[in-house]
Write a protein that holds these residues in place. Structure first.
Motif, PDB file in Angstrom:
ATOM      1  N   TYR A  44       0.825  -1.244  -0.017  1.00 51.86           N
ATOM      2  CA  TYR A  44       0.144  -0.020   0.049  1.00 51.86           C
ATOM      3  C   TYR A  44       0.912   1.185  -0.028  1.00 51.86           C
ATOM      4  CZ  TYR A  44      -3.525   3.471   1.438  1.00 51.86           C
ATOM      5  OH  TYR A  44      -4.320   4.645   1.307  1.00 51.86           O
ATOM      6  N   VAL A  74       0.232  14.937  15.910  1.00 45.90           N
ATOM      7  CA  VAL A  74      -0.999  15.858  16.252  1.00 45.90           C
ATOM      8  C   VAL A  74      -0.896  17.106  15.522  1.00 45.90           C
ATOM      9  CG1 VAL A  74      -2.453  16.679  18.011  1.00 45.90           C
ATOM     10  CG2 VAL A  74      -1.282  14.480  18.509  1.00 45.90           C
ATOM     11  N   PHE A  75      -1.846  17.359  14.701  1.00 49.39           N
ATOM     12  CA  PHE A  75      -1.844  18.573  14.133  1.00 49.39           C
ATOM     13  C   PHE A  75      -2.515  19.670  14.544  1.00 49.39           C
ATOM     14  CE2 PHE A  75      -0.866  18.285   9.389  1.00 49.39           C
ATOM     15  CZ  PHE A  75      -0.300  16.750   9.357  1.00 49.39           C
ATOM     16  N   HIS A  76      -2.004  20.691  14.825  1.00 48.63           N
ATOM     17  CA  HIS A  76      -2.418  22.084  15.572  1.00 48.63           C
ATOM     18  C   HIS A  76      -2.825  23.099  14.559  1.00 48.63           C
ATOM     19  CE1 HIS A  76      -1.661  20.748  19.847  1.00 48.63           C
ATOM     20  NE2 HIS A  76      -0.613  19.789  19.205  1.00 48.63           N
ATOM     21  N   GLN A  77      -2.257  22.931  13.349  1.00 46.43           N
ATOM     22  CA  GLN A  77      -2.711  23.871  12.222  1.00 46.43           C
ATOM     23  C   GLN A  77      -3.667  23.105  11.336  1.00 46.43           C
ATOM     24  OE1 GLN A  77       0.550  26.418  11.432  1.00 46.43           O
ATOM     25  NE2 GLN A  77      -0.079  26.736   9.248  1.00 46.43           N
ATOM     26  N   GLU A  93       0.445   6.425  11.908  1.00 50.28           N
ATOM     27  CA  GLU A  93       0.817   5.536  10.852  1.00 50.28           C
ATOM     28  C   GLU A  93       0.557   4.009  11.451  1.00 50.28           C
ATOM     29  OE1 GLU A  93       4.768   5.000   8.322  1.00 50.28           O
ATOM     30  OE2 GLU A  93       5.006   4.388  10.420  1.00 50.28           O
ATOM     31  N   ARG A 101       1.823  -0.451   5.790  1.00 50.75           N
ATOM     32  CA  ARG A 101       1.605   0.724   6.655  1.00 50.75           C
ATOM     33  C   ARG A 101       0.682   1.462   6.000  1.00 50.75           C
ATOM     34  NH1 ARG A 101       7.920   1.778   7.429  1.00 50.75           N
ATOM     35  NH2 ARG A 101       8.564  -0.121   8.480  1.00 50.75           N
TER      36      ARG A 101
ATOM     37  N   TYR B  15       2.827  24.695  18.801  1.00 46.40           N
ATOM     38  CA  TYR B  15       3.041  23.470  18.126  1.00 46.40           C
ATOM     39  C   TYR B  15       2.429  23.740  16.605  1.00 46.40           C
ATOM     40  CZ  TYR B  15       3.874  19.876  21.700  1.00 46.40           C
ATOM     41  OH  TYR B  15       4.266  19.503  22.571  1.00 46.40           O
ATOM     42  N   VAL B  16       2.831  23.129  15.604  1.00 46.53           N
ATOM     43  CA  VAL B  16       2.428  23.215  14.287  1.00 46.53           C
ATOM     44  C   VAL B  16       1.806  21.538  13.861  1.00 46.53           C
ATOM     45  CG1 VAL B  16       2.729  23.578  11.886  1.00 46.53           C
ATOM     46  CG2 VAL B  16       3.921  24.985  13.504  1.00 46.53           C
ATOM     47  N   CYS B  17       2.700  20.770  13.920  1.00 43.36           N
ATOM     48  CA  CYS B  17       2.487  19.520  13.864  1.00 43.36           C
ATOM     49  C   CYS B  17       3.136  18.701  14.966  1.00 43.36           C
ATOM     50  CB  CYS B  17       2.785  18.931  12.658  1.00 43.36           C
ATOM     51  SG  CYS B  17       2.271  17.159  12.090  1.00 43.36           S
ATOM     52  N   GLU B  18       2.272  18.503  16.091  1.00 44.83           N
ATOM     53  CA  GLU B  18       3.048  17.970  17.275  1.00 44.83           C
ATOM     54  C   GLU B  18       3.784  16.598  16.837  1.00 44.83           C
ATOM     55  OE1 GLU B  18       0.192  17.863  20.575  1.00 44.83           O
ATOM     56  OE2 GLU B  18       1.609  16.810  21.802  1.00 44.83           O
ATOM     57  N   PRO B  19       4.889  16.320  17.491  1.00 46.31           N
ATOM     58  CA  PRO B  19       5.725  16.929  18.515  1.00 46.31           C
ATOM     59  C   PRO B  19       6.716  18.170  17.877  1.00 46.31           C
ATOM     60  CG  PRO B  19       6.915  15.194  17.682  1.00 46.31           C
ATOM     61  CD  PRO B  19       5.574  15.203  16.851  1.00 46.31           C
ATOM     62  N   TYR B  25      10.638  24.105  12.551  1.00 41.51           N
ATOM     63  CA  TYR B  25      10.479  24.352  10.898  1.00 41.51           C
ATOM     64  C   TYR B  25      11.447  25.446  10.340  1.00 41.51           C
ATOM     65  CZ  TYR B  25       6.246  21.964  11.343  1.00 41.51           C
ATOM     66  OH  TYR B  25       5.003  20.909  11.354  1.00 41.51           O
ATOM     67  N   GLY B  72      13.663   2.237   5.383  1.00 39.49           N
ATOM     68  CA  GLY B  72      12.740   1.657   6.111  1.00 39.49           C
ATOM     69  C   GLY B  72      11.727   2.413   6.904  1.00 39.49           C
ATOM     70  N   LEU B  73      11.933   3.458   6.927  1.00 38.03           N
ATOM     71  CA  LEU B  73      10.818   4.440   7.823  1.00 38.03           C
ATOM     72  C   LEU B  73       9.743   4.918   7.112  1.00 38.03           C
ATOM     73  CD1 LEU B  73      12.783   6.817  10.147  1.00 38.03           C
ATOM     74  CD2 LEU B  73      11.376   4.640  10.827  1.00 38.03           C
ATOM     75  N   GLY B  74       9.605   4.615   5.627  1.00 35.66           N
ATOM     76  CA  GLY B  74       8.430   5.368   4.882  1.00 35.66           C
ATOM     77  C   GLY B  74       7.176   4.550   4.963  1.00 35.66           C
ATOM     78  N   VAL B  75       6.166   5.081   4.414  1.00 34.94           N
ATOM     79  CA  VAL B  75       4.966   4.563   4.350  1.00 34.94           C
ATOM     80  C   VAL B  75       4.801   3.275   3.597  1.00 34.94           C
ATOM     81  CG1 VAL B  75       2.459   4.810   3.790  1.00 34.94           C
ATOM     82  CG2 VAL B  75       3.571   6.609   5.245  1.00 34.94           C
ATOM     83  N   LEU B  76       5.632   3.534   2.396  1.00 39.28           N
ATOM     84  CA  LEU B  76       5.650   2.299   1.503  1.00 39.28           C
ATOM     85  C   LEU B  76       6.731   1.267   2.010  1.00 39.28           C
ATOM     86  CD1 LEU B  76       4.541   1.273  -1.202  1.00 39.28           C
ATOM     87  CD2 LEU B  76       6.324   2.710  -2.432  1.00 39.28           C
TER      88      LEU B  76
END
Lengths: 141, 200
Positions: A44, A74-77, A93, A101, B15-19, B25, B72-76
């Protein structure tokens, strides 16, 4: 509860000939992914060939819908206005028991309680009359 | 960024995208950088002291590679990559090891990518970058100064070209207060796997 297309304001998936079986299965409340006829790998997102052995022969196979959280944020924006009322919302994920995944929202959980290895199972969210999204809920491990 | 930023400033930023907090950024900006590459023979006659490239490697491919992290860390991706940290071609070509590197420059569009580069190239073990970077180790004067110009996080996002410019200035001894003392070998190493080793 299903809403009409016009009332659901979040982005919806673009259905293509490649991913259509995935979305049609979700509509039937089944989680199906491509399984390689040659090496057995299940992958996938949808792709025209197996990322393991490059075979083009595959079968859309029903999965258990069970897995574990392997990463989360966790999205805060709110990058889309339709998400403004949801923030802060999680994106997890999930590593499915069969290997692939998938990114999804985890429901019925406090964001601060999410952790790596958390046992989860799929929940089919009928967001419109024609689209169902795969989301997840915690399960007893 | 022109004012000093401390840990408290980082923790207080939203926070924007926690953590990740806002200060994790990179900046969004216009900008430009210029490097002139030529042969060592031609460089000898130029006004500025030359800096040499002794090793390099490009972005690795493969089904387990993933452009935002290590393999090895990606979604695919579906398996854990068997690392050979410190044994990448760039070190063989340059004839050095991570221990010989006087300063490290890395792509830092987000603060965490710097950790991934440290682990991928063998400066510390997998999962240890967070503790490795504590107590001044990566500051000027520390064991392994990193991104002394401020990087994409604090100077400007020029795709890493501003890092190459700073490496050259460091090896020429032109960096003033942020000069890495006795810098002779400096590495560009990216979380995604590309790298260049420069020397005086």
């Amino acid at each position: 509860m299903a809403e009409s297309e016009s009332r659901y304001e979040k982005p919806l998936p673009a259905i293509t000939s490649l991913n259509q079986p995935y979305w049609e299965a979700l509509k039937r409340h089944e989680l199906r992914m491509q399984r390689c006829d040659q090496c057995g790998r299940i992958w996938y997102p949808p792709a025209p060939l197996c990322p393991g052995c490059w075979s083009r022969k595959f079968t859309w196979t029903q999965l258990s819908g069970r897995g574990r959280v392997s990463a989360w944020v966790v999205f805060h924006q709110a990058y889309f206005r339709a998400y403004e009322k949801d923030i802060p919302y999680n994106v997890v994920e999930v590593e499915l028991d069969e290997g692939p995944r998938i990114l999804a929202n985890l429901l019925d959980v406090k964001n601060s309680d999410i952790h790596a290895g958390m046992a989860v199972e799929v929940f089919f969210d009928d967001v419109t009359d024609s689209i169902t999204l795969a989301k997840f809920k915690p399960r007893a491990s | 960024m022109r004012e000093p930023i401390g840990v408290e400033d980082h923790q207080r930023s939203r926070y924007v995208c926690e953590p990740l907090h806002l200060l994790d950024y990179c900046l969004i900006n216009d900008g430009a950088a210029c490097v002139i590459v030529t042969t060592a023979e031609r460089a000898r006659d130029l006004k500025q002291a030359p800096v040499y490239i002794s090793g390099m490697q490009g972005l690795p491919g493969g089904s387990e590679e993933f452009i935002w992290a290590y393999p090895g860390l990606g979604v695919l991706q579906q398996s854990v990559f068997d690392y050979e940290a410190g044994l990448q071609p760039v070190y063989r070509m340059a004839g050095v090891t991570p221990k010989d590197i006087d300063a490290l420059f890395t792509y830092d569009a987000f603060s965490i990518v710097a950790w991934i580069a440290l682990e991928r190239f063998g400066f510390c073990k997998l999962g240890e970058a967070a503790s490795f970077t504590q107590n001044g180790r990566i500051e000027v004067g520390g064991e392994l100064p990193m991104n002394t110009h401020g990087g994409l996080l604090s100077e400007a996002h020029i795709m890493g070209w501003n890092h190459q410019v700073e490496i050259v200035r460091q090896l020429r001894g032109q960096c003033g207060l942020r000069q890495v003392k006795d810098a002779e070998v400096i590495q560009w190493a990216n979380a995604y796997g590309d790298s260049i080793i420069y020397h005086k």
